[in-house]
Design a protein around this motif. Structure first.
Motif, PDB file in Angstrom:
ATOM      1  N   ALA A 132     -15.618   7.088  32.757  1.00 41.28           N
ATOM      2  CA  ALA A 132     -14.527   6.581  33.591  1.00 41.28           C
ATOM      3  C   ALA A 132     -13.932   7.644  34.500  1.00 41.28           C
ATOM      4  CB  ALA A 132     -13.430   5.987  32.706  1.00 41.28           C
ATOM      5  N   GLY A 133     -14.199   8.920  34.234  1.00 44.22           N
ATOM      6  CA  GLY A 133     -13.608   9.972  35.050  1.00 44.22           C
ATOM      7  C   GLY A 133     -13.531  11.293  34.305  1.00 44.22           C
ATOM      8  N   GLN A 134     -12.331  11.815  34.134  1.00 41.70           N
ATOM      9  CA  GLN A 134     -12.123  13.080  33.455  1.00 41.70           C
ATOM     10  C   GLN A 134     -10.967  12.981  32.475  1.00 41.70           C
ATOM     11  OE1 GLN A 134     -11.596  15.279  37.193  1.00 41.70           O
ATOM     12  NE2 GLN A 134     -13.130  16.712  36.463  1.00 41.70           N
ATOM     13  N   THR A 135     -11.100  13.663  31.356  1.00 39.02           N
ATOM     14  CA  THR A 135     -10.034  13.730  30.377  1.00 39.02           C
ATOM     15  C   THR A 135      -9.742  15.191  30.081  1.00 39.02           C
ATOM     16  OG1 THR A 135      -9.355  13.061  28.144  1.00 39.02           O
ATOM     17  CG2 THR A 135     -11.667  13.601  28.442  1.00 39.02           C
ATOM     18  N   MET A 136      -8.494  15.496  29.721  1.00 41.77           N
ATOM     19  CA  MET A 136      -8.103  16.851  29.370  1.00 41.77           C
ATOM     20  C   MET A 136      -7.771  16.888  27.884  1.00 41.77           C
ATOM     21  SD  MET A 136      -5.200  19.325  31.099  1.00 41.77           S
ATOM     22  CE  MET A 136      -5.915  19.126  32.750  1.00 41.77           C
ATOM     23  N   LEU A 137      -8.384  17.834  27.163  1.00 44.03           N
ATOM     24  CA  LEU A 137      -8.209  17.911  25.722  1.00 44.03           C
ATOM     25  C   LEU A 137      -7.629  19.259  25.314  1.00 44.03           C
ATOM     26  CD1 LEU A 137     -11.322  16.393  26.174  1.00 44.03           C
ATOM     27  CD2 LEU A 137     -10.628  15.703  23.886  1.00 44.03           C
ATOM     28  N   LYS A 138      -7.060  19.294  24.096  1.00 39.15           N
ATOM     29  CA  LYS A 138      -6.503  20.515  23.520  1.00 39.15           C
ATOM     30  C   LYS A 138      -7.020  20.664  22.098  1.00 39.15           C
ATOM     31  CE  LYS A 138      -2.459  20.599  21.589  1.00 39.15           C
ATOM     32  NZ  LYS A 138      -1.003  20.561  21.304  1.00 39.15           N
ATOM     33  N   LYS A 139      -7.464  21.853  21.752  1.00 41.97           N
ATOM     34  CA  LYS A 139      -7.947  22.106  20.406  1.00 41.97           C
ATOM     35  C   LYS A 139      -7.491  23.480  19.937  1.00 41.97           C
ATOM     36  CE  LYS A 139     -11.989  23.626  19.528  1.00 41.97           C
ATOM     37  NZ  LYS A 139     -13.413  23.627  19.185  1.00 41.97           N
ATOM     38  N   SER A 140      -7.529  23.679  18.624  1.00 43.63           N
ATOM     39  CA  SER A 140      -7.275  24.995  18.061  1.00 43.63           C
ATOM     40  C   SER A 140      -8.551  25.808  18.154  1.00 43.63           C
ATOM     41  CB  SER A 140      -6.831  24.879  16.606  1.00 43.63           C
ATOM     42  OG  SER A 140      -5.591  24.192  16.504  1.00 43.63           O
ATOM     43  N   VAL A 141      -8.443  27.046  18.613  1.00 46.42           N
ATOM     44  CA  VAL A 141      -9.615  27.908  18.686  1.00 46.42           C
ATOM     45  C   VAL A 141     -10.115  28.165  17.267  1.00 46.42           C
ATOM     46  CG1 VAL A 141     -10.459  30.181  19.361  1.00 46.42           C
ATOM     47  CG2 VAL A 141      -8.826  28.983  20.821  1.00 46.42           C
ATOM     48  N   GLY A 142     -11.393  27.963  17.062  1.00 46.45           N
ATOM     49  CA  GLY A 142     -11.967  28.097  15.733  1.00 46.45           C
ATOM     50  C   GLY A 142     -12.138  26.776  15.020  1.00 46.45           C
ATOM     51  N   ASP A 143     -11.473  25.720  15.491  1.00 45.95           N
ATOM     52  CA  ASP A 143     -11.618  24.383  14.925  1.00 45.95           C
ATOM     53  C   ASP A 143     -12.912  23.772  15.462  1.00 45.95           C
ATOM     54  OD1 ASP A 143     -11.411  21.807  14.029  1.00 45.95           O
ATOM     55  OD2 ASP A 143      -9.443  21.412  14.880  1.00 45.95           O
ATOM     56  N   SER A 144     -13.700  23.190  14.598  1.00 50.51           N
ATOM     57  CA  SER A 144     -14.984  22.626  15.013  1.00 50.51           C
ATOM     58  C   SER A 144     -14.842  21.283  15.726  1.00 50.51           C
ATOM     59  CB  SER A 144     -15.909  22.466  13.804  1.00 50.51           C
ATOM     60  OG  SER A 144     -15.323  21.600  12.840  1.00 50.51           O
ATOM     61  N   SER A 145     -13.679  20.655  15.619  1.00 53.04           N
ATOM     62  CA  SER A 145     -13.477  19.354  16.263  1.00 53.04           C
ATOM     63  C   SER A 145     -13.187  19.526  17.746  1.00 53.04           C
ATOM     64  CB  SER A 145     -12.321  18.605  15.608  1.00 53.04           C
ATOM     65  OG  SER A 145     -11.074  19.187  15.971  1.00 53.04           O
ATOM     66  N   ASP A 146     -13.198  18.405  18.484  1.00 51.13           N
ATOM     67  CA  ASP A 146     -12.881  18.435  19.907  1.00 51.13           C
ATOM     68  C   ASP A 146     -11.387  18.559  20.168  1.00 51.13           C
ATOM     69  OD1 ASP A 146     -15.533  18.213  20.579  1.00 51.13           O
ATOM     70  OD2 ASP A 146     -15.473  16.035  20.819  1.00 51.13           O
TER      71      ASP A 146
END
Length: 343
Positions: A186-200
């Motif tokens: 659909a376009g673009q999404t912006m995500l946030k994660k913890s560095v070192g976390d294996s999840s998105d």
């Protein structure tokens, strides 16, 4: 080159349209910028330039060969060196790509920091963190399919992949949090994660909010995120726990214009719709339009004290207030690529 020419035309038209819309903010000349300090590194005319805010002088610090271009830059934590992305065709190769180069603050002693693993691989969007690690995007094309990943690397070290199917990274000052962009159907999404976390991680901005997102940057205090967004935002709940409660501008939002009908489809879709600069908290709450500039693919850099934003687009190099208000124009010539602001 034709696409870039079209995009420049689009950015110019965006500014002309801005003059006719009551919701656009005032853009003041460079002389009105008060008591600004530090140095801004940004790409201009294919090379890397540095603008000294105290003296209001700009200087070209690289002299790249024909066909090469700087596409982004980042200062070292002490402001003594720079890492920049250089798009070029290496000797005896048929395809062009981009490497990361490292140089002194005056552009001298430039040498590779990170080199591509294939002729058409592109390394771009570097950010030099306080630890000495540089976060950047790797774009690879294999059998006509593009793969993107966010990596980090120390000088002389090996790249460490942090997340796949991702680009345009922004690391928090303490490097515990990583913000990045991902393309969707659909376009673009912006995500946030913890560095070192294996999840998105969680979704800060869904692909239903903006038509296009550009390189994000986190404020020096780690509390706010600034970025470019195209189109009038359609509010969606943040998956990171915050309520957007967008405040695009004090005035009524301008209408979405049919640029294809106005200037032709080749121009309208060359690089994207004109964008404004927005900021939001790192939980996705309190999204605010802070600079109504209607520019094409603008990038941002926070001042070292977090009180100002440098904004670079096809129209010009600007200074904006993260709290909103008039925008100051530093250099009346624009382009594309990431920039950075050092002491």
């Amino acid at each position: 080159m034709r696409a870039h020419a079209f995009a420049r035309a689009l950015g110019t038209i965006g500014l002309i349209l801005c003059v006719t819309l009551t919701s656009c903010q005032l853009v003041k000349p460079a002389s009105s910028a008060q008591a600004l300090q530090g140095r801004i590194a940004w790409p201009k005319d294919g090379d890397l330039w540095v603008y000294d805010l105290a003296s209001k002088q700009q200087k070209k610090i690289t002299n790249l060969p024909a066909g090469a271009a700087v596409t982004g830059a980042t200062w070292s934590p002490d402001g003594q060196r720079l890492v920049f992305a250089q798009f070029w065709r290496r000797p005896n190769e048929r395809s062009s790509g981009a490497d990361l180069m490292i140089a002194n603050a005056d552009g001298s002693n430039a040498q590779p920091f990170a080199e591509r693993d294939a002729p058409n691989t592109v390394l771009e969007a570097p950010q030099w963190a306080a630890s000495g690690r540089v976060y950047y995007t790797v774009r690879r094309v294999t059998n006509g399919r593009e793969a993107q990943s966010v990596v980090r690397q120390t000088e002389g070290g090996q790249p460490e992949t942090l997340v796949d199917n991702a680009y345009s990274p922004a690391a928090s000052p303490d490097e515990t949090t990583l913000v990045y962009i991902r393309s969707t159907r659909a376009g673009q999404t912006m995500l946030k994660k913890s560095v070192g976390d294996s999840s998105d991680g969680c979704e800060l901005i869904s692909d239903q909010v903006f038509q296009y997102l550009s390189l994000p940057r986190i404020s020096p205090d780690g509390k706010r995120l600034a970025f470019g967004g195209s189109g009038e935002p359609s509010m969606q709940s943040s998956g990171c726990g915050g309520d957007p409660r967008a405040k695009p501008s004090a005035a009524s939002p301008p209408p979405i214009l049919d640029l294809a009908a106005l200037i032709g489809p080749a121009v309208a879709y060359a690089h994207g719709l004109p964008a404004d600069i927005y900021a939001l908290n790192l939980d996705g709450s309190n999204m605010t339009r802070i600079a109504d500039i209607k520019d094409d693919d603008p990038t941002v850099a926070w001042s070292p004290d977090g009180s100002k934003l440098a904004v670079f687009g096809v129209a010009a190099l600007f200074i904006a207030d993260p709290r909103g208000g008039p925008t100051d124009k530093l250099v009346d010539q624009g382009g594309y690529g990431g920039l950075d602001w050092a002491h």
